[in-house]
Design a protein around this motif. Structure first.
Motif, short mmCIF file in Angstrom:
data_model
loop_
_atom_site.label_atom_id
_atom_site.label_comp_id
_atom_site.label_asym_id
_atom_site.label_seq_id
_atom_site.Cartn_x
_atom_site.Cartn_y
_atom_site.Cartn_z
N ALA A 153 2.97 -6.36 -5.02
CA ALA A 153 3.19 -6.54 -6.46
C ALA A 153 1.86 -6.56 -7.21
CB ALA A 153 3.98 -7.82 -6.71
N VAL A 154 0.88 -7.26 -6.65
CA VAL A 154 -0.45 -7.33 -7.29
C VAL A 154 -1.09 -5.94 -7.31
CG1 VAL A 154 -2.80 -8.23 -7.04
CG2 VAL A 154 -0.83 -9.75 -6.74
N TYR A 155 -0.94 -5.20 -6.23
CA TYR A 155 -1.50 -3.84 -6.16
C TYR A 155 -0.89 -2.95 -7.24
CZ TYR A 155 -2.21 0.93 -4.50
OH TYR A 155 -2.54 2.26 -4.42
N ILE A 156 0.43 -3.01 -7.40
CA ILE A 156 1.11 -2.22 -8.42
C ILE A 156 0.62 -2.61 -9.81
CG2 ILE A 156 3.34 -1.76 -9.52
CD1 ILE A 156 2.97 -0.29 -6.90
N TYR A 157 0.47 -3.92 -10.04
CA TYR A 157 0.01 -4.40 -11.35
C TYR A 157 -1.39 -3.88 -11.66
CZ TYR A 157 -1.70 -7.59 -14.94
OH TYR A 157 -2.27 -8.11 -16.08
N VAL A 158 -2.30 -4.01 -10.71
CA VAL A 158 -3.69 -3.56 -10.90
C VAL A 158 -3.72 -2.05 -11.10
CG1 VAL A 158 -5.96 -3.33 -9.81
CG2 VAL A 158 -4.70 -5.49 -9.63
N PHE A 159 -2.94 -1.32 -10.34
CA PHE A 159 -2.91 0.13 -10.45
C PHE A 159 -2.39 0.58 -11.82
CE2 PHE A 159 -0.75 4.26 -9.69
CZ PHE A 159 -1.86 5.01 -9.34
N MET A 160 -1.34 -0.08 -12.30
CA MET A 160 -0.78 0.26 -13.59
C MET A 160 -1.76 -0.07 -14.72
SD MET A 160 2.02 1.73 -12.96
CE MET A 160 2.70 1.86 -14.61
N ARG A 161 -2.49 -1.18 -14.60
CA ARG A 161 -3.51 -1.54 -15.59
C ARG A 161 -4.63 -0.50 -15.61
NH1 ARG A 161 -3.53 -5.26 -19.54
NH2 ARG A 161 -5.68 -5.84 -19.04
N PHE A 162 -4.98 -0.02 -14.41
CA PHE A 162 -6.02 1.01 -14.31
C PHE A 162 -5.59 2.29 -15.01
CE2 PHE A 162 -7.53 4.76 -11.97
CZ PHE A 162 -8.89 4.67 -12.22
N LEU A 163 -4.34 2.71 -14.76
CA LEU A 163 -3.83 3.92 -15.40
C LEU A 163 -3.76 3.75 -16.92
CD1 LEU A 163 -0.94 5.06 -13.03
CD2 LEU A 163 -3.22 6.03 -13.26
N TYR A 164 -3.36 2.56 -17.36
CA TYR A 164 -3.26 2.30 -18.81
C TYR A 164 -4.63 2.44 -19.47
CZ TYR A 164 -2.59 -0.27 -23.15
OH TYR A 164 -2.57 -0.63 -24.47
N LYS A 165 -5.65 1.86 -18.86
CA LYS A 165 -7.00 1.93 -19.42
C LYS A 165 -7.56 3.36 -19.33
CE LYS A 165 -8.35 -2.88 -18.67
NZ LYS A 165 -9.34 -3.80 -18.02
N LEU A 166 -7.18 4.05 -18.24
CA LEU A 166 -7.69 5.41 -18.06
C LEU A 166 -7.20 6.37 -19.12
CD1 LEU A 166 -9.37 7.19 -16.07
CD2 LEU A 166 -7.21 7.68 -14.91
N PHE A 167 -5.94 6.20 -19.54
CA PHE A 167 -5.35 7.13 -20.51
C PHE A 167 -5.22 6.54 -21.92
CE2 PHE A 167 -3.75 8.55 -16.37
CZ PHE A 167 -4.13 9.88 -16.41
N GLN A 168 -5.83 5.39 -22.11
CA GLN A 168 -5.77 4.75 -23.43
C GLN A 168 -6.58 5.53 -24.46
OE1 GLN A 168 -7.26 0.74 -23.57
NE2 GLN A 168 -5.73 0.13 -25.09
#
Length: 200
Positions: free
Chosen positions: A185-200
């Motif tokens: 769950a933590v991995y998914i959360y961190v990965f999704m945050r990374f994608l959000y910042k990457l395409f922000q």
């Protein structure tokens, strides 16, 4: 401040969900799982017989066993009665009964009983009888054609060169499952945050 509250609330929810998810049925097989099921033998219909299997418990407690079972004919009026005892002391630790009509042919069938505690490393024996069976209608159990270490298979008290296809079961909290769920769950959360910042 609101972000911190949301994060804290999210962590609490995650822990609760992970805790519930990590309550599993921990199974331990007493037979050789490497044997091809096509090589299994069959007890045939159990009529006026007591089938017993002893084994050493690997968990601290057990509350059921799963045994590979088949049905023959009409089993609506047939029931399975069983007891589990301490092989060393002869003490009967638990008893139970199950309706044969609930058996799914060729599948593992669970025989439940009250949880027996503090049995890790102890030799236990389960004895099963079929009530109401006859030559045309009844249940049979699968076995492998060798004796596994620290096991004994008996029919009416007579030892046989076989081991039932049986698993012990302990319904309990499993820390490994809990940890894996949290980590994923933590991995998914961190990965999704990374994608959000990457395409922000």
């Amino acid at each position: 401040m609101k972000k911190q509250i949301k994060l804290f609330a999210g962590c609490i929810v995650l822990i609760i969900v992970a805790y519930a998810y990590a309550h599993i049925a921990k199974t331990v097989s007493i037979y050789d799982k490497g044997i091809d099921p096509s090589q299994y033998g069959s007890t045939g219909i159990i009529i006026d017989q007591a089938v017993s299997q002893s084994f050493v418990v690997e968990e601290n407690a057990i509350d059921s066993v799963r045994i590979k079972t088949s049905v023959v004919g009409n089993v609506n009026d047939i029931s399975l009665s069983y007891e589990i005892k301490n092989s060393e002391t002869g003490e009967i630790c638990a008893q139970g009964e199950a309706e044969a009509e609930k058996v799914k042919n060729g599948k593992f069938f669970e025989l439940k009983f009250p949880k027996v505690e503090n049995v890790k490393g102890k030799k236990m024996e389960i004895t099963i009888r079929a009530e109401g069976a006859n030559a045309e209608n009844g249940v049979s159990f699968a076995f492998e054609r060798k004796v596994e270490n620290n096991t004994e298979y008996k029919v009416n008290g007579q030892e046989q060169e076989a081991t039932l296809i049986l698993k012990t079961v302990n319904h309990r909290f499993d820390f490994e499952t809990f940890s894996v769920f949290i980590g994923f769950a933590v991995y998914i959360y961190v990965f999704m945050r990374f994608l959000y910042k990457l395409f922000q």
